[in-house]
Design an enzyme around this catalytic site. Structure first.
Site, PDB file in Angstrom:
ATOM      1  N   ASP B 326      10.486 -12.675  18.969  1.00  0.00           N
ATOM      2  CA  ASP B 326      10.778 -11.987  17.711  1.00  0.00           C
ATOM      3  C   ASP B 326      12.284 -12.021  17.393  1.00  0.00           C
ATOM      4  O   ASP B 326      13.115 -11.902  18.295  1.00  0.00           O
ATOM      5  CB  ASP B 326      10.300 -10.538  17.856  1.00  0.00           C
ATOM      6  CG  ASP B 326      10.325  -9.793  16.520  1.00  0.00           C
ATOM      7  OD1 ASP B 326       9.737 -10.296  15.562  1.00  0.00           O
ATOM      8  OD2 ASP B 326      10.954  -8.719  16.463  1.00  0.00           O
ATOM      9  N   GLU B 355      11.010 -17.081  16.549  1.00  0.00           N
ATOM     10  CA  GLU B 355      10.891 -16.744  15.135  1.00  0.00           C
ATOM     11  C   GLU B 355      12.243 -17.007  14.481  1.00  0.00           C
ATOM     12  O   GLU B 355      13.197 -16.240  14.674  1.00  0.00           O
ATOM     13  CB  GLU B 355      10.512 -15.272  14.944  1.00  0.00           C
ATOM     14  CG  GLU B 355      10.350 -14.921  13.466  1.00  0.00           C
ATOM     15  CD  GLU B 355      10.495 -13.429  13.159  1.00  0.00           C
ATOM     16  OE1 GLU B 355      10.035 -13.003  12.096  1.00  0.00           O
ATOM     17  OE2 GLU B 355      11.081 -12.681  13.975  1.00  0.00           O
ATOM     18  N   ASP B 422       4.039 -11.250   8.405  1.00  0.00           N
ATOM     19  CA  ASP B 422       5.298 -10.985   7.702  1.00  0.00           C
ATOM     20  C   ASP B 422       5.335 -11.565   6.293  1.00  0.00           C
ATOM     21  O   ASP B 422       6.378 -11.513   5.636  1.00  0.00           O
ATOM     22  CB  ASP B 422       6.477 -11.571   8.497  1.00  0.00           C
ATOM     23  CG  ASP B 422       6.868 -10.668   9.659  1.00  0.00           C
ATOM     24  OD1 ASP B 422       6.653  -9.448   9.570  1.00  0.00           O
ATOM     25  OD2 ASP B 422       7.390 -11.196  10.660  1.00  0.00           O
TER      26      ASP B 422
END
Lengths: 584, 584
Positions: B326, B355, B422
């Protein structure tokens, strides 16, 4: 029309990087003279509204094809989203990560360039001492014979003709005895080519990585020398040969004796057993195709730990200040990352210099080397100062391109040299014309980076390629060029006196019609210097633009004021003359 | 005239790299359509005479501005010196590291580009399984409630409206019970968003990195799930949140309670003590400006070792197959290098996906991540397939530019997605038009990279931005779009059936005057496929050039032969229709 094909930026490399723990540098390339003004529009991507700003970019440098722009930004929250606004009188172009646009972006958080976070651990900080260092390179077998009892049996009388294999008995004691000389010269760091036990005179074929070559002295004498250097404010770099060992290195000997049964079989890259030479090509990887220099297999954890322990040992036990790394670009990045950690853990102030003759950016990303030997600069200096095959415009454009290709801390610490044990001596390239060497040396001393002088250059020693470039140091004052030596001392002292000469700001003056005339400004917040050189045999009279309020230019050598009138600074330089002016 | 300003190459990055242990890829950029032919002239710098060769470069891709050329070379001694020879009918230009020249270099060892040595340790090899993987992303709180006894007290009935803070009781047992469904869909890897103990429904605010959230199950139930997945040939990736923790993470709680006296004071970046929020801005670094997500200080060796131990633990104890990381680009490169080592030492076949929504090359250099979530591809697919704001030419040129920007093994393993937790769901972007989603999915399944399906997309689930994109999975067959589900199964099976669809060779057909028509060839040594899509509501009749000997094109869905005559392959596609042809 703004030429899109000339525009270049990509996150990372020399284009966006942390200069220090608070500052990002962002750069953009455009066509030479094609864009009048560039703004960097930036902000925090999570809070654009309360953080955004517009910053004009400065013209950092221009080479023959391109202009390079730079902005230094200190983002409060260490994150920077940004785009470029390129302007000409009647035209604007907006450059984002997602492409070129005629209007500024409406939605700010999408498609901008992004420097996600300035993490302190990733900042490439140089040891503080490096920016003030002036190096001297010593080839120990040829610098001074201080203890004849150590000399090889077959050592020849000092000053004889060097051959690939002969010896003259230079040693560490010889260096120790000449530290006064080096102090007087003004250098404050030494780079020694290899000193560990080996069979050759150059010692690049290591036998024992933990032992000083007996012909040079002992580990204790190296420690004594390093201590003495430190007392005199002189740092010491050793040469680490970690790409390959010598053929007498015990693990390699074991492999030659026991073949695949050797417990060191996996220390090297043997393509075909047994290791041998066929048609001039070793069946194992080596440096070049040199059978006596087998390449290490650094993928093997044993090899890795062995070499890392060497890297630590000489720092911890003897107190050296860093490593120059031989054939550095043929060893894996993966090894160098661990090497850097091992070295910096042993001494955070250690300086790591790689031998790379080509574009070296992949090794200068902060996780491997601090600097590389700047052979590209050497070639530019050769062409302009020694050979006269390029003019001052080509020289200054090529220098500018070089500055743009690397992050600023890299060019500030580049290991700049005019020659070494691997090249013809600079003076020999000059056909023995000391005046050309002087200009090149003055350039080195008034340019950013860490200059390094190859032993003997300062007294006018000459030498063609290896082995001739490795002659015995001349210690007879009558045979030393004392005038040149004085010039070296002066040029070094000049560099020490004016910090702006070691800084990163440089601007070359354009001098149309004067191909041999090189002029450039060097400045920082405190001072401003102007260096002008005539790299030709014809005297030159000329004039440079100088703002009216800049009437107080003083020649730092003579102390005389220069004549400025009508916005022009007039000068006249003899053949291969120069002047260094300072604004009072 | 060859446009020099368009020509680009620089050692490293995507321009020269090791593709595997024997092969280097060398690339060159030139102006689009500006150069007819490029030769790569190469050899070993230490033995040019017996190693040199000339290799024509292939046109790899073309974007709107540039052509990109590539050559794959296997240098016998793993070293490559090289330059480029650019040719047009009446013109040649030679491009060396030292610049452009009108004639080939006379002295070969000076100024060439140089790939010094292909060290095996530096090669970025992907885990073997990745190239065949089809991922499925699960947001555990919303996939299935298999054990209501674990559900939060305030859990709402399955299928309610998601809000930022509500719960529905999804858990690991729920996933376990639906593995048949996933097997039938055809996926063979799952990426779970966070499963460790935290307060929110998304679990990105970790409280305990070593414990599965009690509402999801136990560490034992995770192990059971991973084992069950492995038995069914399904790999498992967990989501690692190492940029920041949650506000209930004990070391952070300790800092809040004890301030600078806390033994964890240096675990975070507190800019101003005590840590607090002023005018909406935390006085300590966080994710974005989010007070409940304090950013870790990974410079602190304790923090580093703690997080590395997390990275190792779940691989060693539970057997996961890798990590999705992340906010990966806000953590230091230095930390990720150690993280990669820790992970790969625990499982050399682990897959590491970062990410990163922007250009990610600095993290894809072989020492950090294997892949990043390919948001740039997502945006291109949105614009072309969902919004129709770009045409097929723009789409294919942008895809081509993307392929050229990364080494080939990176694009072969990119984590390709159409949406995620997201983003808005792709179908919602399409205004609910399933036909558009189908084309995008078909593109994903016939393109290189590792496709990932966001749970529920396959049954036609919709959802706007967070929290709406996190609706409960619909398990009632009557409310699932069965036709769409069948299409997903078919598209996945297509990818599995034809390895060429997973390979790196792609060529877009030029289709002037057909902005909605996309056609591209996919091939390898064994087979050749041609995909044609009509991304518009108007039916299209058209023809593509096809060599006469290529008369055996078969539609893989219908099994029917296509009509080829006069060197043309004629076709007709309904609104949002497509065809996948295979050359027999």
């Amino acid at each position: 029309m703004i030429q899109k094909d000339s525009v270049y930026h990509r996150m990372g490399q020399n284009w966006s990087y942390a200069y220090d723990e608070a500052t990002l540098h962002i750069r953009l390339r455009t066509g030479r003279g094609n864009v009048a003004r560039v703004d960097l529009v930036h902000g925090d991507k999570y809070g654009w509204d309360h953080t955004h700003g517009v910053q004009p970019m400065e013209l950092l440098a221009s080479d023959a094809q391109y202009d390079y722009w730079q902005a230094a930004v200190q983002p409060k929250y260490r994150r920077l989203a940004y785009y470029f606004a390129l302007h000409n009188e009647d035209e604007a172009l907006y450059y984002l990560e997602k492409g070129f646009f005629d209007a500024p972006p409406a939605i700010i958080y999408e498609g901008l360039f992004d420097f996600p976070f300035l993490n302190r651990e990733d900042v490439h900080l140089m040891p503080e001492w490096v920016k003030d260092a002036v190096f001297y390179q010593i080839f120990p077998e040829r610098f001074a014979n201080g203890d004849p009892s150590l000399s090889p049996e077959n050592a020849e009388p000092w000053g004889g003709v060097p051959t690939p294999r002969n010896f003259f008995g230079g040693d560490l004691q010889g260096v120790l005895e000449h530290l006064d000389y080096l102090n007087a010269l003004g250098i404050n760091a030494i780079y020694f080519t290899p000193v560990f036990e080996a069979t050759t005179n150059h010692k690049y074929d290591t036998r024992d990585y933990f032992k000083v070559d007996p012909h040079f002295g002992t580990n204790a004498s190296l420690k004594k020398l390093v201590d003495a250097c430190h007392e005199r404010g002189i740092r010491v770099l050793l040469d680490g040969v970690f790409n390959h060992c010598g053929y007498t290195f015990p693990p390699y000997v074991d492999v030659m004796e026991n073949g695949q049964a050797s417990k060191y079989a996996n220390w090297f890259h043997v393509r075909d057993w047994p290791p041998r030479v066929e048609d001039g090509i070793p069946t194992y990887d080596t440096f070049a195709f040199e059978p006596i220099m087998p390449k290490f297999n650094t993928e093997n954890p044993e090899v890795r730990e062995y070499l890392l322990s060497v890297g630590r040992y000489w720092i911890q036990e003897v107190g050296i200040d860093g490593w120059r790394l031989d054939v550095a670009n043929e060893v894996s990045h993966s090894f160098w990352r661990e090497f850097r950690k091992a070295v910096k853990e042993s001494n955070p102030d250690a300086f790591i210099v790689g031998e790379i003759m080509h574009d070296a950016l992949p090794w200068l990303t902060g996780d491997q080397f601090d600097a590389v030997m700047n052979y590209p600069l050497l070639n530019l200096a050769l062409n302009f100062f020694a050979r006269g095959t390029t003019d001052s415009k080509q020289f200054s454009e090529a220098i500018s391109g070089m500055l743009a290709r690397y992050p600023q801390q890299i060019t500030e610490s580049a290991f700049n040299l005019l020659d070494s044990h691997d090249t013809e001596r600079f003076l020999t390239h000059c056909g023995g014309d000391v005046r050309r060497l002087r200009l090149a040396l003055l350039y080195l001393m008034t340019f950013q980076g860490t200059p390094c002088i190859y032993y003997g250059d300062e007294i006018g020693m000459e030498g063609a390629y290896d082995p001739d470039n490795r002659r015995c140091m001349e210690w007879n004052p009558d045979r030393q060029d004392q005038e040149l030596l004085a010039f070296y001392r002066w040029a070094i002292s000049l560099r020490k006196a004016y910090p702006a000469l070691r800084g990163s700001r440089i601007r070359f003056r354009e001098l149309p019609g004067e191909p041999a005339l090189l002029a450039y400004d060097r400045w920082d917040e405190q001072e401003h210097l102007l260096i002008v050189m005539n790299s030709s045999a014809a005297p030159v009279k000329g004039a440079l633009p100088a703002a009216e309020d800049a009437s107080d230019w003083v020649d730092v050598q003579s102390g005389e004021r220069c004549s400025v009138s009508g916005g022009k600074l007039s000068f006249s330089l003899p053949a291969f003359g120069f002047m260094v002016l300072r604004r009072e």
